[in-house]
Design an enzyme around this catalytic site. Structure first.
Site, short mmCIF file in Angstrom:
data_model
loop_
_atom_site.label_atom_id
_atom_site.label_comp_id
_atom_site.label_asym_id
_atom_site.label_seq_id
_atom_site.Cartn_x
_atom_site.Cartn_y
_atom_site.Cartn_z
N TYR A 1 0.85 -1.19 0.00
CA TYR A 1 0.00 0.00 0.00
C TYR A 1 0.88 1.24 0.00
CZ TYR A 1 -2.81 3.61 2.45
OH TYR A 1 -3.40 4.79 2.84
N TYR B 1 0.05 8.42 1.27
CA TYR B 1 0.56 9.78 1.05
C TYR B 1 -0.11 10.80 1.97
CZ TYR B 1 -3.79 9.92 -1.58
OH TYR B 1 -5.11 9.83 -1.94
N GLY B 2 -1.11 10.38 2.74
CA GLY B 2 -1.85 11.27 3.63
C GLY B 2 -1.63 10.90 5.08
N SER B 3 -2.72 10.82 5.84
CA SER B 3 -2.61 10.56 7.28
C SER B 3 -1.99 9.20 7.59
CB SER B 3 -3.98 10.68 7.95
OG SER B 3 -4.86 9.69 7.47
N GLU C 1 -10.82 4.33 4.21
CA GLU C 1 -10.71 5.31 3.13
C GLU C 1 -12.06 5.69 2.52
OE1 GLU C 1 -8.01 6.97 2.45
OE2 GLU C 1 -6.88 5.82 3.92
N TYR D 1 -4.87 17.73 10.62
CA TYR D 1 -4.69 16.77 9.52
C TYR D 1 -3.36 17.04 8.81
CZ TYR D 1 -5.82 14.11 5.28
OH TYR D 1 -5.81 13.23 4.22
#
Length: 176
Positions: A7, A10-12, A82, A134
């Site tokens: 996986y 790129y975010g949290s 997600e 965030y």
């Protein structure tokens, strides 16, 4: 890697504490660069108090992220986290390039509502800005993941929407 999948976060989910909430089998497997995409923010998230991250196709751009190896049994929990069942994100299979040049096939999530591509992420409209918390989670996750310094500096330039209120994540974060 039978029984497992790779996986690209790129975010949290760059932050280990965050991905382990619903996906305890996740183990860090390095970093990678997704070419011809850029990081963007779109779609207000009640959970985060601002817009959430997505990837948008853009020739010549790139997004750095963490590679996580997860047990196949956690593909459903990752999809649920997600918002795939709610049609917020869709899962894609993409190829990322590792710092050593090796290419790896990974699962990644892209919002179903694609935003208009901006020339510069610092020009993002107010309604598409992430919340302070965030953005801090993404920045801390980038540091923890060992993303390149220039990409971490890029993340520091992204403006937030000013919201610093409570977020209901179910975990204690010492980054505020």
């Amino acid at each position: 890697m039978s029984g497992k999948f790779l996986y690209f976060a790129y975010g949290s989910n760059l932050l280990q504490k965050r991905i382990h909430l619903d996906n305890p089998s996740a183990t860090r497997s390095g970093i990678g660069k997704l070419k011809n995409y850029r990081l963007d923010f779109n779609r207000f998230s009640k959970r985060w108090g601002g817009a959430s991250a997505t990837i948008v196709k853009k020739e010549g751009a790139h997004v750095w992220g963490a590679l996580w190896t997860l047990d196949n049994k956690h593909m459903e929990t990752l999809d649920n986290q997600e918002g795939v069942p709610q049609n917020i994100y869709k899962a894609l299979t993409i190829e990322v390039e590792c710092p050593n040049g090796e290419k790896k096939t990974c699962r990644v999530y892209e919002q179903t509502n694609i935003p208009e591509v901006l020339e510069n992420i610092t020009d993002i409209p107010q309604e598409r800005k992430p919340s302070y918390i965030y953005l801090k989670i993404i920045q801390e996750g980038a540091k923890e993941s060992g993303l390149p310094d220039d990409y971490q500096q890029f993340l520091q330039k992204i403006p937030h929407n000013g919201f610093k209120g409570h977020t209901d994540l179910g975990l204690k974060l010492d980054i505020v």
